[in-house]
Design an enzyme around this catalytic site. Structure first.
Site, PDB file in Angstrom:
ATOM      1  N   HIS A   1      50.870  27.898  75.404  1.00  0.00           N
ATOM      2  CA  HIS A   1      51.593  27.433  76.591  1.00  0.00           C
ATOM      3  C   HIS A   1      53.442  28.539  76.301  1.00  0.00           C
ATOM      4  O   HIS A   1      53.447  27.993  75.358  1.00  0.00           O
ATOM      5  CB  HIS A   1      51.550  25.620  76.891  1.00  0.00           C
ATOM      6  CG  HIS A   1      52.187  25.064  77.652  1.00  0.00           C
ATOM      7  ND1 HIS A   1      53.363  24.626  76.735  1.00  0.00           N
ATOM      8  CD2 HIS A   1      52.701  25.558  78.214  1.00  0.00           C
ATOM      9  CE1 HIS A   1      54.229  23.816  77.573  1.00  0.00           C
ATOM     10  NE2 HIS A   1      53.504  24.393  78.533  1.00  0.00           N
TER      11      HIS A   1
ATOM     12  N   GLY B   1      53.481  15.325  92.810  1.00  0.00           N
ATOM     13  CA  GLY B   1      53.909  16.575  93.015  1.00  0.00           C
ATOM     14  C   GLY B   1      52.633  17.148  92.972  1.00  0.00           C
ATOM     15  O   GLY B   1      51.331  16.223  93.242  1.00  0.00           O
TER      16      GLY B   1
ATOM     17  N   VAL C   1      59.688  27.892  81.113  1.00  0.00           N
ATOM     18  CA  VAL C   1      61.333  27.951  80.835  1.00  0.00           C
ATOM     19  C   VAL C   1      61.554  27.485  81.967  1.00  0.00           C
ATOM     20  O   VAL C   1      60.347  27.978  82.942  1.00  0.00           O
ATOM     21  CB  VAL C   1      61.820  29.253  81.136  1.00  0.00           C
ATOM     22  CG1 VAL C   1      61.582  30.005  79.511  1.00  0.00           C
ATOM     23  CG2 VAL C   1      60.182  30.056  81.541  1.00  0.00           C
TER      24      VAL C   1
END
Lengths: 312, 312
Positions: free
Chosen positions: B115, B268, B118
């Site tokens: 995983h 989301g 950034v």
């Protein structure tokens, strides 16, 4: 509210252990009728703080891929505030909780996953009357929905509720729809059933009678569904769809289920709490199904709340 | 704190899109070297409130069973209070968030799941200076741990941190151990790596340099691990253990991961958030492994925090 005596609680305990034994026996019979020999192993456990349980788990059967039927009877020395948000007056009290909780994941995608739970909670705040309530219910999660199954499931729920009042079924059916809802998917977990908590509106014995009806009702509701689909053939694609839909079951239990989250947060017995998770589940990115497929109808129609008894 | 201009943010966006493309290309090359032909499909999406993303997903490859490398750049009109607990002064402000987040589930149990993430967050509260920070890191979840892999993974992390200060590796390595911890299992998710949030201690350009080093570092760290194990044979039992351990990955992401939970709670894009879940995962009740087996060592030793660079 009539106050439950030790003898009352002992009776509930005996009913629960007997219910657990009857459910395991009936499901093992289905396993045998389906050509399997897997059995519900017995795993007794104790808890340092007091109490314990009897976990019964069947794995890798021919009919049942994974099933857990868990009895527990827990003594709590001091109720944590987090456990008593709805009843702040019993924080710190001595309490006990006992119940049977089960999830059965069949192998054949034509047999739905099923869940049932019956439980009693009694708190004894110092210098006050004991506070008690029952909770529980049962709900069904089909992969390939069958109208007769759904009607039978809800008719069993309706019939067992009737002696307790005309509105009980409608109320506990709606509570089930509200509770077993995956907000992030805008889907129900399945076609519902019954769910209730904080039940002490009747006297203790009547509430206990209702709990018995719900526990016994699960068996009445589920066994004919196993009988009907046990030998039904299925395709590899149906099996894949089942594993994909089981992913939603995992999502529900880990993201929303209050019992699971409470157990994880309070250091419950992890193996018993997470026995509800299927032995195999799948997630794929944006799978698509034909507009008129049963797979698409599952989410478009069946995984929304419906008045099944009048609509189907 | 130097304030990021639109041009600065545009540069971050360009770096992120380029990073996403380079990561997908490098992983597709591994897929091809392993005899597969699966590719990262491109799924561009927009968000009604503003912004959108580019999801790239590879499924059912020969080397990579499921991988998602997701870019998103979201405009937020009014930050909800729930999103800004650590920064109450920016509740209600206009903001934007951009980042790349990825999870790769290889097929071969000898290749760990990995995983990386950034991201940049910039809020513009009215009448105040903009507030910004970077976050991210990378972490590795082996099934059959290999000492050289672990050392290489952490050495890459150590080396990329060095130019930014002697204590950065130790701090962000510890943060990673603290963050990727399954409390209910008392296990780390894997052998760690780097994790950080709220990063704005240096000027914007230096923080951005660090983010670039972390993003590029993921590729440097992971590709040799694919190279080493890509063709390594494995047994059916090892495959089963991998599926069982993937269950823990699901548990972590659904129960603890703040990004996942925030995404689910705030509506989301579900497909992008849950692309992190493996295509197949298993749960069995109390599986047991031999005392000296690598499967038992995984939890007994490797899934505890260690100073890998000095201990191995």
């Amino acid at each position: 509210m009539q106050r439950p005596t030790s003898a009352d609680i002992q009776q509930v305990r005996e009913f629960l252990l007997d219910l657990q034994a009857r459910i395991c026996a009936a499901l093992e019979q289905q396993e045998q009728l389906g050509g399997g020999s897997a059995q519900f192993m017995i795993d007794d456990w104790q808890r340092a703080e007091g109490g314990g349980g009897r976990s019964r788990v069947l794995q890798d059967g021919e009919v049942i891929e994974k099933g857990g039927v868990m009895f527990s009877h827990i003594d709590i020395r001091q109720l944590p505030a987090s456990a008593t948000q709805r009843h702040p007056n019993i924080a710190g009290a001595k309490a006990q909780a006992l119940g049977v909780s089960l999830v059965i994941h069949p192998k054949n995608p034509n047999i739905p996953t099923s869940h049932a739970n019956v439980r009693l909670f009694v708190a004894e705040p110092e210098g006050q009357e004991p506070i008690w309530w029952f909770g529980g219910g049962f709900d069904l999660t089909p992969f390939y929905p069958d109208h007769d199954d759904i009607k039978h499931w809800h008719q069993t729920a309706f019939d067992l509720c009737q002696p307790f009042g005309e509105k009980v079924y409608a109320e506990h059916k709606k509570w089930c729809d509200d509770y077993f809802y995956l907000k992030h998917r805008d889907e129900q977990r399945g076609i519902g059933g019954l769910f209730f908590d904080d039940l002490n509106r009747w006297d203790f014995d009547t509430c206990f009678d209702y709990i018995k009806a719900v526990g016994n009702g699960y068996l009445e509701a589920i066994i004919p569904i196993f009988e009907k689909h046990r030998e039904q053939p299925y395709t590899e694609a149906q099996r894949e769809f089942q594993l994909y839909r089981r992913g939603r079951y995992v999502e529900y239990n880990l993201v929303y289920d209050r019992g699971t989250l409470f157990g994880l947060q309070t250091g419950g017995r992890i193996e018993s709490i997470l026995v509800s998770l299927p032995n195999l589940a799948a997630w794929s990115y944006r799978p698509e199904w034909d507009e008129n497929s049963i797979e698409k109808q599952l989410t478009d129609y069946y995984l929304k709340p419906h008045d099944w008894l009048n609509e189907l």
